[in-house]
Write a protein that holds these residues in place. Structure first.
Motif, mmCIF file in Angstrom:
data_model
loop_
_atom_site.group_PDB
_atom_site.id
_atom_site.type_symbol
_atom_site.label_atom_id
_atom_site.label_comp_id
_atom_site.label_asym_id
_atom_site.label_seq_id
_atom_site.Cartn_x
_atom_site.Cartn_y
_atom_site.Cartn_z
ATOM 1 N N GLN A 257 0.817 -1.212 0.000
ATOM 2 C CA GLN A 257 0.000 0.000 0.000
ATOM 3 C C GLN A 257 0.853 1.266 0.000
ATOM 4 O O GLN A 257 0.563 2.217 -0.732
ATOM 5 C CB GLN A 257 -0.942 0.006 1.200
ATOM 6 N N GLU A 258 1.904 1.290 0.802
ATOM 7 C CA GLU A 258 2.751 2.487 0.853
ATOM 8 C C GLU A 258 3.404 2.756 -0.502
ATOM 9 O O GLU A 258 3.426 3.895 -0.989
ATOM 10 C CB GLU A 258 3.842 2.317 1.923
ATOM 11 N N THR B 290 10.428 5.390 -2.009
ATOM 12 C CA THR B 290 9.870 4.772 -0.811
ATOM 13 C C THR B 290 11.009 4.649 0.192
ATOM 14 O O THR B 290 12.143 5.069 -0.075
ATOM 15 C CB THR B 290 9.268 3.380 -1.109
#
Length: 296
Positions: free
Chosen positions: A253-254, A290
């Protein structure tokens, strides 16, 4: 061969191969030969076949004549799940960019019924090998049967993000992911190429067609990148937009939130490098970042 004599179907397959590569704007004789010699009907079961006609959904071919399979069309392998034998021109483009060579090891993640695994086998030749991985047990069983004549292909059933495989020259991912799985990066040989379709939740939707929930064009739902290993460093380049069935084991999800924001900003064509871990550069140089990896 039914109503087609051998020489006639060979002509149809050669014409199909030329049209597919022309649609992809690819010039690659080995790839053309692979498309011209692998029988698509041998992988798709008995006809008539459900062919995706844009705006009309799946339409059965008029009969079981294999000529209907030799066009640049999606053919349903599980229409209820909108699961298809992918568009030949897109695969031609991505396989060309992966550049499999005779004698190399290609890993195909998301092998489906094995058709494009067989195309890869044609590229690496009898001196190379293909490891085809399929998550769905029923599709894996079909692929194993379809590929039994290809001695250089090994079919594994399981999660392509988890299964072990030998170091590879090409890792060809045929399902939408949110991030490069560390195992894939680690198993790339020096000079190895990873074809990576990064997709958001709008990357593949139901109804027999791919269309975004929020009006986003395909370019802002998914993007295919090629990562190439150079020792401990990785070149990266954008290849194409994509809408593709999601990969069961490689969704985060991130990472998906970061990807969606990056696609909204645009600029994917400027990506040239992939970094991970402690090697990541300053944040302002990243297109997508990320906590563990980035494209810059």
């Amino acid at each position: 061969m039914g109503r087609w004599a051998l020489a006639e179907i060979d002509i149809v397959r050669r014409a199909y191969a030329k049209q597919v590569l022309a649609a992809a704007d690819v010039r690659n004789q080995m790839l053309e030969d692979a498309f011209a010699t692998v029988a698509r009907e041998a992988f798709l079961g008995p006809g008539p076949w459900p062919i995706l006609r844009w705006g009309r959904g799946y339409v059965l071919s008029p009969n079981d004549d294999p000529v209907y399979l030799y066009s640049n069309d999606l053919v349903g392998i599980d229409p209820l799940r909108n699961l298809n034998n992918g568009q030949p021109a897109l695969h031609a483009l991505l396989i060309d960019r992966a550049g499999p060579q005779p004698g190399e090891h290609a890993v195909h993640i998301g092998a489906g019924v094995g058709y494009y695994s067989a195309i890869l086998a044609g590229m690496v030749g009898p001196s190379g090998k293909v490891t085809a991985i399929e998550f769905d047990p029923q599709l894996a069983a079909r692929a194993r049967e379809n590929l039994h004549a290809f001695e250089q292909v090994t079919l594994l059933q399981g999660d392509g993000a988890e299964l072990e495989f030998e170091p590879a020259d090409v890792i060809y991912v045929n399902a939408g992911v949110t991030h490069p799985v560390p195992r894939w990066i680690d198993r790339l040989r020096d000079g190895g190429r990873l074809i990576l379709p990064l997709t958001t939740r709008q990357g593949f939707l139901g109804g027999g067609v791919t269309k975004p929930e929020d009006g986003k064009p395909i370019e802002r739902r998914g993007a295919v990148f090629r990562l190439r290993r150079r020792g401990d460093e990785f070149d990266a380049c954008w290849i194409s937009p994509v809408a593709i069935f999601p990969c069961e084991g490689a969704r985060d999800q991130e990472a998906e939130v970061a990807l969606s924001a990056a696609l909204d900003r645009g600029g994917w064509e400027q990506v040239t490098r992939f970094y991970r871990g402690k090697d990541m550069p300053q944040k302002n140089t990243c297109w997508l970042r990320t906590k563990n990896w980035c494209l810059c």
